[in-house]
Design a protein around this motif. Structure first.
Motif, PDB file in Angstrom:
ATOM      1  N   PHE A 236      -4.227  -2.820  -4.901  1.00 41.21           N
ATOM      2  CA  PHE A 236      -4.331  -2.930  -3.445  1.00 41.21           C
ATOM      3  C   PHE A 236      -5.288  -4.010  -2.966  1.00 41.21           C
ATOM      4  CE2 PHE A 236      -3.472   1.928  -3.468  1.00 41.21           C
ATOM      5  CZ  PHE A 236      -2.138   1.695  -3.767  1.00 41.21           C
ATOM      6  N   SER A 237      -6.039  -4.611  -3.877  1.00 40.68           N
ATOM      7  CA  SER A 237      -7.022  -5.595  -3.387  1.00 40.68           C
ATOM      8  C   SER A 237      -7.166  -6.768  -4.348  1.00 40.68           C
ATOM      9  CB  SER A 237      -8.373  -4.918  -3.115  1.00 40.68           C
ATOM     10  OG  SER A 237      -8.900  -4.303  -4.296  1.00 40.68           O
TER      11      SER A 237
ATOM     12  N   TYR B 267      -7.515   6.688  -7.485  1.00 46.59           N
ATOM     13  CA  TYR B 267      -7.450   5.764  -6.350  1.00 46.59           C
ATOM     14  C   TYR B 267      -8.379   4.571  -6.550  1.00 46.59           C
ATOM     15  CZ  TYR B 267      -7.697   3.634  -1.790  1.00 46.59           C
ATOM     16  OH  TYR B 267      -7.669   2.711  -0.768  1.00 46.59           O
TER      17      TYR B 267
ATOM     18  N   THR C  83      -7.598  -1.645   4.745  1.00 46.30           N
ATOM     19  CA  THR C  83      -7.922  -1.151   3.410  1.00 46.30           C
ATOM     20  C   THR C  83      -8.938  -0.011   3.490  1.00 46.30           C
ATOM     21  OG1 THR C  83      -7.604  -3.415   2.616  1.00 46.30           O
ATOM     22  CG2 THR C  83      -8.566  -1.853   1.076  1.00 46.30           C
ATOM     23  N   LYS C  84      -9.866  -0.110   4.411  1.00 47.75           N
ATOM     24  CA  LYS C  84     -10.821   0.989   4.607  1.00 47.75           C
ATOM     25  C   LYS C  84     -10.106   2.232   5.145  1.00 47.75           C
ATOM     26  CE  LYS C  84     -14.580  -2.274   5.699  1.00 47.75           C
ATOM     27  NZ  LYS C  84     -15.541  -2.726   6.739  1.00 47.75           N
TER      28      LYS C  84
ATOM     29  N   GLU D 279      -6.534   2.047  -8.691  1.00 43.19           N
ATOM     30  CA  GLU D 279      -5.425   1.357  -8.037  1.00 43.19           C
ATOM     31  C   GLU D 279      -5.896   0.516  -6.858  1.00 43.19           C
ATOM     32  OE1 GLU D 279      -3.254   1.366  -9.960  1.00 43.19           O
ATOM     33  OE2 GLU D 279      -3.052   3.319 -10.909  1.00 43.19           O
ATOM     34  N   LEU D 280      -6.976   0.933  -6.219  1.00 41.13           N
ATOM     35  CA  LEU D 280      -7.553   0.102  -5.160  1.00 41.13           C
ATOM     36  C   LEU D 280      -7.898  -1.275  -5.703  1.00 41.13           C
ATOM     37  CD1 LEU D 280      -8.851  -0.404  -2.351  1.00 41.13           C
ATOM     38  CD2 LEU D 280     -10.948   0.650  -3.268  1.00 41.13           C
TER      39      LEU D 280
ATOM     40  N   LEU E  42       0.884  -1.176   0.000  1.00 39.02           N
ATOM     41  CA  LEU E  42       0.000   0.000   0.000  1.00 39.02           C
ATOM     42  C   LEU E  42       0.915   1.216   0.000  1.00 39.02           C
ATOM     43  CD1 LEU E  42      -2.410  -1.286   2.815  1.00 39.02           C
ATOM     44  CD2 LEU E  42      -2.887  -1.294   0.362  1.00 39.02           C
TER      45      LEU E  42
ATOM     46  N   SER F 243      -7.977   4.178   2.675  1.00 33.47           N
ATOM     47  CA  SER F 243      -8.752   4.888   1.658  1.00 33.47           C
ATOM     48  C   SER F 243      -9.012   6.335   2.043  1.00 33.47           C
ATOM     49  CB  SER F 243     -10.082   4.164   1.409  1.00 33.47           C
ATOM     50  OG  SER F 243      -9.859   2.865   0.908  1.00 33.47           O
TER      51      SER F 243
ATOM     52  N   LEU G 147     -15.871   6.711  -3.484  1.00 35.34           N
ATOM     53  CA  LEU G 147     -14.732   7.308  -2.776  1.00 35.34           C
ATOM     54  C   LEU G 147     -14.673   8.823  -2.902  1.00 35.34           C
ATOM     55  CD1 LEU G 147     -12.284   4.591  -4.068  1.00 35.34           C
ATOM     56  CD2 LEU G 147     -12.797   4.961  -1.642  1.00 35.34           C
TER      57      LEU G 147
ATOM     58  N   ILE H 115     -15.428  -1.887   0.300  1.00 34.18           N
ATOM     59  CA  ILE H 115     -14.359  -2.818   0.683  1.00 34.18           C
ATOM     60  C   ILE H 115     -14.942  -4.189   1.010  1.00 34.18           C
ATOM     61  CG2 ILE H 115     -12.426  -3.212   2.244  1.00 34.18           C
ATOM     62  CD1 ILE H 115     -12.181  -0.799   0.266  1.00 34.18           C
TER      63      ILE H 115
END
Length: 600
Positions: free
Chosen positions: A202-203, A194, A167-168, A197-198, A128, A171, A236, A318
């Motif tokens: 990142f996930s 974001y 992860t939350k 990329e999330l 991250l 953000s 977001l 999430i």
């Protein structure tokens, strides 16, 4: 949403005691490197006993970084005209993190557990990631780093401490909002950086590299689509940086005393009127079972969205992402590549990664149980009996692992960051510049995916090595070990004292025995040969390597008729210690500049 049921299937456990090579393997991978005494103490432990020591549940919080101008901390109280400039404070933060990696001021009883926690903190930074020059704020960098530290040892913490909750939190983290333009994402002008990329980094990711069929439709990324990116970006929307750091997370404590909460970003508008948040219904694609996310009517105000409703939508997002089994697998692949090896075949993905993902999901998405299971598994140590499996001694050390591991091995001390703050940050500044010369721009990865070595298919860790970087690695060792270098640097290894303090006289006085003994601690790979077939697991080295190191070791200003006998005499009769020192420096240079030492 169709959540898959997971069955807890822990990886098969390694039986018996670790022995030297497996102990060294574990301590190099789980921490930033052990001392000889730590390898010795772990060699007699089982994998379970070793992992228990590495994950001690109660560890001290680190001291806050200090400003060299005022001698005071700035991350909690803020900066003022008396503080150093912002660029200096960012370098102080990085120097402070180097100090945490080295465990400065940590009692010996906690040192390995503390080092394990810091290795996980760095792993989270690689997964991250952030980029210093884009964030450009020392307090944002520090608070994100501390957020990772709060989630690193999550097993014994309350259920809300887990990777899904992290992860939350990330953000709405100030550093992440700045890095990926979350602060520019507003209703009517949605910024997708974001959200993209999330999903991609990142996930859930795009799947296992090298095994996926090519997509035929534009905007189709196998596990998600452009529609999902747009929907996530709307969820977001409406956040901005809190440059006063007065907006605090409701759950995460910044300190052990639980007197301060962790700062985060804030909603645009106000708590009761989040007027820049997209309040529409967000429609996801069939990759997420055509799910929708919309505001909870009970959390809205008369004017629309609130901070609570915006946070709740992020939570829904999430949860939706983590409802897909591929998310757990993708995150476990990141862990595997960082701690085990970069290559993940379809077979490994279907067995080892699947089992890691099961452990991850059944333990509420906490990462500590996954790592504990991994570090106790037979798979983690599979190559201990030979050299056919690249997982053992097969990762090229990052510049950070090379530098910090060498310092930890030899017990090199930095100035005290409290009583000698100026000298401490001068030294760590030199180390950070040294990392850059070795190929790691610390806290400045090339892009938002992080440092290439941890994600860039297919080269991964080979990105650390070039002709120039390899030369610089050798220079780093030479400057550290050799006393008469033109560029001596600030830190040195006393090779004579190291041997005197760590090697018995009976072994040290015999040249061949000394080399074999040092190889147990310096080199990750060794073959079981004729020197002592009954010795502990693979403590020997090949005859070819032994002779190479012996030749480098025993060269001296004069020609000895019996070089090995001359070494024994000099060691036992310390009247010519300059020659002894020179010979040991030659041996250490040869062993620490070897290709084997670049691996762990």
């Amino acid at each position: 949403m169709g959540v898959e049921l997971f069955i807890d299937m822990p990886l098969p456990t390694l039986n018996g005691t670790l022995g030297y090579k497996r102990a060294a393997h574990l301590l190099h991978r789980a921490t930033f490197g052990p001392t000889k005494l730590q390898i010795d103490s772990f060699a007699s432990l089982t994998a379970n006993q070793a992992v228990t020591l590495l994950f001690q549940s109660t560890l001290p919080d680190p001291q806050l970084p200090l400003d060299t101008e005022t001698g005071a901390e700035w991350v909690l109280t803020g900066t003022s005209d008396a503080n150093s400039g912002e660029s200096d404070l960012q370098e102080f933060f990085k120097g402070w993190f180097i100090g945490q990696i080295l465990g400065i001021g940590i009692p010996p009883a906690n040192s390995l557990a503390y080092a394990t926690r810091e290795k996980i903190v760095f792993f989270l930074h690689t997964a991250l990631t952030t980029i210093q020059s884009k964030v450009d704020n020392s307090r944002s960098l520090y608070f994100q780093n501390q957020l990772f530290r709060k989630f690193a040892f999550d097993k014994m913490l309350s259920p809300e401490y887990n990777y899904k909750e992290l992860t939350k939190k990330i953000s709405v983290d100030n550093a992440m909002l700045r890095l990926l333009d979350g602060n520019l994402n507003v209703a009517g002008s949605v910024n997708e950086n974001y959200g993209r990329e999330l999903l991609e980094l990142f996930s859930i990711g795009r799947g296992l590299e090298g095994t996926l069929p090519p997509t035929t439709l534009p905007g189709d990324y196998f596990n998600f689509t452009e529609q999902d990116v747009r929907a996530a970006a709307k969820v977001l929307s409406g956040w901005e940086l809190d440059t006063t750091f007065s907006t605090l997370d409701s759950t995460v404590d910044l300190d052990l005393a639980a007197t301060i909460k962790l700062p985060r970003g804030k909603v645009r508008g106000s708590v009761t009127n989040a007027n820049a948040h997209d309040n529409s219904v967000k429609q996801f694609s069939d990759r997420f079972n055509n799910a929708t996310i919309q505001p909870d009517p009970l959390l809205l105000s008369g004017t629309g969205a609130t901070e609570a409703s915006a946070l709740d939508e992020i939570s829904q997002l999430i949860e939706l992402i983590y409802s897909k089994p591929e998310t757990a697998r993708n995150i476990c692949r990141r862990m595997y590549r960082f701690f085990v090896y970069h290559e993940i075949t379809q077979t490994i993905d279907d067995t080892i990664i699947a089992e890691m993902a099961n452990t991850f999901a059944t333990n509420g998405y906490k990462i500590q149980p996954v790592l504990e299971d991994l570090f106790q598994s037979q798979h983690f140590y599979d190559a201990a009996a030979g050299v056919g499996d690249d997982n053992f001694g097969g990762i090229i050390k990052s510049p950070l692992d090379l530098m910090m591991g060498t310092f930890r091995l030899f017990g090199i001390q930095l100035p005290d960051p409290v009583t000698e703050a100026g000298a401490f940050y001068e030294t760590t500044g030199e180390l950070i510049r040294g990392l850059e010369s070795l190929g790691m721009n610390f806290y400045e990865p090339f892009d938002v995916a992080g440092y290439d070595a941890y994600h860039q298919y297919p080269i991964y860790h080979r990105s650390w090595i070039s002709t120039n970087y390899l030369t610089r690695r050798y220079e780093f060792i030479r400057n550290l070990v050799s006393a008469n270098q033109m560029n001596p640097g600030m830190l040195k290894v006393d090779v004579v004292a190291f041997v005197q303090d760590n090697i018995s006289n009976a072994i040290a006085s015999d040249a061949r025995s000394l080399i074999i003994e040092l190889a147990k601690y310096f080199l990750p790979q060794a073959e079981n040969l004729t020197f002592d077939p009954a010795a502990d697991d693979n403590a020997g080295i090949t005859a070819e390597r032994l002779n190479y190191f012996l030749t480098a070791f025993l060269k001296s200003p004069q020609i000895d008729a019996d070089p090995e006998g001359a070494w024994t005499f000099r060691w036992n009769n310390p009247v010519d210690m300059e020659v002894v020192k020179g010979q040991l420096e030659s041996l250490f240079n040869a062993m620490l500049q070897s290709p084997e030492y670049q691996l762990y």
